[in-house]
Scaffold this motif. Structure first.
Motif, PDB file in Angstrom:
ATOM      1  N   GLN A 147       0.958  -1.094   0.012  1.00 34.60           N
ATOM      2  CA  GLN A 147      -0.024  -0.131   0.210  1.00 34.60           C
ATOM      3  C   GLN A 147       0.787   1.249  -0.119  1.00 34.60           C
ATOM      4  O   GLN A 147       1.682   1.354   0.931  1.00 34.60           O
ATOM      5  CB  GLN A 147      -0.684  -0.103   1.345  1.00 34.60           C
ATOM      6  CG  GLN A 147      -2.067  -1.137   1.060  1.00 34.60           C
ATOM      7  CD  GLN A 147      -3.155  -0.631   0.247  1.00 34.60           C
ATOM      8  OE1 GLN A 147      -2.965  -0.234  -0.816  1.00 34.60           O
ATOM      9  NE2 GLN A 147      -4.276  -0.990   1.046  1.00 34.60           N
ATOM     10  N   ALA A 148       0.374   2.305  -1.032  1.00 28.88           N
ATOM     11  CA  ALA A 148       1.582   3.330  -0.842  1.00 28.88           C
ATOM     12  C   ALA A 148       1.016   4.239   0.367  1.00 28.88           C
ATOM     13  O   ALA A 148      -0.117   4.205   0.726  1.00 28.88           O
ATOM     14  CB  ALA A 148       0.929   4.329  -2.270  1.00 28.88           C
ATOM     15  N   ALA A 149       1.660   4.966   0.898  1.00 28.60           N
ATOM     16  CA  ALA A 149       1.680   5.647   2.030  1.00 28.60           C
ATOM     17  C   ALA A 149       1.610   7.172   1.606  1.00 28.60           C
ATOM     18  O   ALA A 149       2.279   7.596   0.527  1.00 28.60           O
ATOM     19  CB  ALA A 149       2.704   5.326   3.127  1.00 28.60           C
ATOM     20  N   ASP A 150       0.958   8.002   2.440  1.00 26.63           N
ATOM     21  CA  ASP A 150       1.054   9.375   2.228  1.00 26.63           C
ATOM     22  C   ASP A 150       1.630   9.935   3.613  1.00 26.63           C
ATOM     23  O   ASP A 150       0.965   9.733   4.711  1.00 26.63           O
ATOM     24  CB  ASP A 150      -0.526  10.139   2.189  1.00 26.63           C
ATOM     25  CG  ASP A 150      -0.410  11.602   1.991  1.00 26.63           C
ATOM     26  OD1 ASP A 150       0.658  12.023   1.494  1.00 26.63           O
ATOM     27  OD2 ASP A 150      -1.059  12.133   2.588  1.00 26.63           O
ATOM     28  N   ILE A 151       2.849  10.543   3.629  1.00 28.35           N
ATOM     29  CA  ILE A 151       3.381  11.070   4.573  1.00 28.35           C
ATOM     30  C   ILE A 151       3.355  12.393   4.795  1.00 28.35           C
ATOM     31  O   ILE A 151       3.304  13.205   3.989  1.00 28.35           O
ATOM     32  CB  ILE A 151       5.058  10.835   4.332  1.00 28.35           C
ATOM     33  CG1 ILE A 151       5.432   9.419   3.841  1.00 28.35           C
ATOM     34  CG2 ILE A 151       5.794  11.235   5.549  1.00 28.35           C
ATOM     35  CD1 ILE A 151       4.928   8.314   4.698  1.00 28.35           C
ATOM     36  N   LYS A 152       3.101  12.877   6.094  1.00 32.48           N
ATOM     37  CA  LYS A 152       2.957  14.200   6.343  1.00 32.48           C
ATOM     38  C   LYS A 152       4.101  14.962   6.671  1.00 32.48           C
ATOM     39  O   LYS A 152       4.838  14.340   7.531  1.00 32.48           O
ATOM     40  CB  LYS A 152       1.723  14.306   7.119  1.00 32.48           C
ATOM     41  CG  LYS A 152       0.507  13.671   7.337  1.00 32.48           C
ATOM     42  CD  LYS A 152      -0.300  14.019   5.979  1.00 32.48           C
ATOM     43  CE  LYS A 152      -1.624  13.290   5.937  1.00 32.48           C
ATOM     44  NZ  LYS A 152      -2.098  13.410   4.609  1.00 32.48           N
ATOM     45  N   ALA A 153       4.263  16.317   5.963  1.00 30.55           N
ATOM     46  CA  ALA A 153       5.458  17.027   6.379  1.00 30.55           C
ATOM     47  C   ALA A 153       4.865  18.530   6.223  1.00 30.55           C
ATOM     48  O   ALA A 153       4.131  18.973   5.428  1.00 30.55           O
ATOM     49  CB  ALA A 153       6.373  17.090   5.280  1.00 30.55           C
ATOM     50  N   ASP A 154       5.295  19.104   7.452  1.00 36.32           N
ATOM     51  CA  ASP A 154       4.723  20.377   8.021  1.00 36.32           C
ATOM     52  C   ASP A 154       5.775  21.311   7.689  1.00 36.32           C
ATOM     53  O   ASP A 154       7.131  21.149   7.590  1.00 36.32           O
ATOM     54  CB  ASP A 154       4.506  20.514   9.305  1.00 36.32           C
ATOM     55  CG  ASP A 154       3.103  19.803   9.636  1.00 36.32           C
ATOM     56  OD1 ASP A 154       2.377  19.929   8.811  1.00 36.32           O
ATOM     57  OD2 ASP A 154       2.937  19.706  11.097  1.00 36.32           O
ATOM     58  N   ILE A 155       5.488  22.480   7.338  1.00 40.18           N
ATOM     59  CA  ILE A 155       6.382  23.641   6.834  1.00 40.18           C
ATOM     60  C   ILE A 155       6.043  24.625   8.109  1.00 40.18           C
ATOM     61  O   ILE A 155       4.923  25.322   8.117  1.00 40.18           O
ATOM     62  CB  ILE A 155       5.997  24.323   5.645  1.00 40.18           C
ATOM     63  CG1 ILE A 155       6.359  23.314   4.532  1.00 40.18           C
ATOM     64  CG2 ILE A 155       7.138  25.423   5.614  1.00 40.18           C
ATOM     65  CD1 ILE A 155       5.984  23.897   3.222  1.00 40.18           C
ATOM     66  N   LYS A 156       6.740  24.861   9.136  1.00 39.50           N
ATOM     67  CA  LYS A 156       6.582  25.720  10.386  1.00 39.50           C
ATOM     68  C   LYS A 156       7.944  26.114  10.934  1.00 39.50           C
ATOM     69  O   LYS A 156       9.035  25.478  10.648  1.00 39.50           O
ATOM     70  CB  LYS A 156       5.641  24.927  11.338  1.00 39.50           C
ATOM     71  CG  LYS A 156       6.458  23.837  11.784  1.00 39.50           C
ATOM     72  CD  LYS A 156       5.444  23.131  13.040  1.00 39.50           C
ATOM     73  CE  LYS A 156       6.243  21.891  13.535  1.00 39.50           C
ATOM     74  NZ  LYS A 156       5.427  20.942  14.144  1.00 39.50           N
ATOM     75  N   GLY A 157       7.867  27.208  11.383  1.00 39.74           N
ATOM     76  CA  GLY A 157       9.132  28.117  12.194  1.00 39.74           C
ATOM     77  C   GLY A 157      10.047  28.039  10.903  1.00 39.74           C
ATOM     78  O   GLY A 157      11.478  28.058  11.230  1.00 39.74           O
ATOM     79  N   MET A 158       9.704  28.366   9.776  1.00 33.47           N
ATOM     80  CA  MET A 158      10.817  28.627   8.647  1.00 33.47           C
ATOM     81  C   MET A 158      11.586  27.589   8.518  1.00 33.47           C
ATOM     82  O   MET A 158      12.999  27.624   8.298  1.00 33.47           O
ATOM     83  CB  MET A 158      11.387  29.974   8.888  1.00 33.47           C
ATOM     84  CG  MET A 158      10.503  31.078   9.049  1.00 33.47           C
ATOM     85  SD  MET A 158       9.679  31.673   7.414  1.00 33.47           S
ATOM     86  CE  MET A 158      11.007  32.011   6.520  1.00 33.47           C
ATOM     87  N   ALA A 159      11.080  25.999   8.579  1.00 31.45           N
ATOM     88  CA  ALA A 159      11.761  25.068   8.317  1.00 31.45           C
ATOM     89  C   ALA A 159      10.802  23.902   7.623  1.00 31.45           C
ATOM     90  O   ALA A 159       9.647  23.933   8.202  1.00 31.45           O
ATOM     91  CB  ALA A 159      12.364  24.439   9.777  1.00 31.45           C
ATOM     92  N   PHE A 160      11.279  22.713   7.279  1.00 28.76           N
ATOM     93  CA  PHE A 160      10.686  21.733   7.004  1.00 28.76           C
ATOM     94  C   PHE A 160      10.606  20.732   8.078  1.00 28.76           C
ATOM     95  O   PHE A 160      11.548  20.516   8.648  1.00 28.76           O
ATOM     96  CB  PHE A 160      11.164  21.105   5.568  1.00 28.76           C
ATOM     97  CG  PHE A 160      10.898  22.040   4.567  1.00 28.76           C
ATOM     98  CD1 PHE A 160       9.846  21.993   3.805  1.00 28.76           C
ATOM     99  CD2 PHE A 160      12.180  22.579   3.988  1.00 28.76           C
ATOM    100  CE1 PHE A 160       9.830  22.801   2.651  1.00 28.76           C
ATOM    101  CE2 PHE A 160      12.024  23.552   2.826  1.00 28.76           C
ATOM    102  CZ  PHE A 160      10.608  23.503   2.294  1.00 28.76           C
ATOM    103  N   SER A 161       9.339  20.097   8.570  1.00 27.77           N
ATOM    104  CA  SER A 161       9.442  19.215   9.631  1.00 27.77           C
ATOM    105  C   SER A 161       8.743  17.996   9.117  1.00 27.77           C
ATOM    106  O   SER A 161       7.405  18.126   8.881  1.00 27.77           O
ATOM    107  CB  SER A 161       8.673  19.804  10.848  1.00 27.77           C
ATOM    108  OG  SER A 161       8.713  18.925  11.827  1.00 27.77           O
TER     109      SER A 161
END
Length: 105
Positions: free
Chosen positions: A22-36
């Protein structure tokens, strides 16, 4: 149908289904002027959804030009699919000091 045949069919179906990933959808936030997170590891076929949590607009853009999001305003998201293995450096086109790495296995 014999008990052996039922067991054989069930085992065969389990083996066949085990090979379907199964393909996964990974969550990535952009916060505090950085990728997380700053380094994201995914499998071929997975997607990453970038969501901007900052007040400033941002992008997630591959250094090699293989992908880019639109300019994401606060609360907006975009999903990128990865169909080949490799390591991809990425950055924000607006704030070039924001950098990350995606590892596709």
């Amino acid at each position: 149908m014999t008990k052996f045949f039922k067991t054989f069919l069930t085992a065969g179906a389990a083996i066949c289904l085990a090979g379907i990933a199964q393909a996964a959808d990974i969550k990535a936030d952009i916060k505090g002027m950085a990728f997380s997170p700053a380094t994201i590891t995914v499998s071929v076929g997975d997607t990453i959804t970038f969501t901007n949590r900052d007040g400033a607009p941002h992008t997630a853009t591959a250094a090699d030009g293989s992908f880019t999001t639109a300019t994401l305003r606060k609360g907006k998201s975009e999903t990128i699919a990865f169909d080949s293995a490799g390591t991809f450096a990425f950055f924000c086109k607006i704030h070039r000091g924001m950098k990350g790495t995606i590892v596709v296995q």
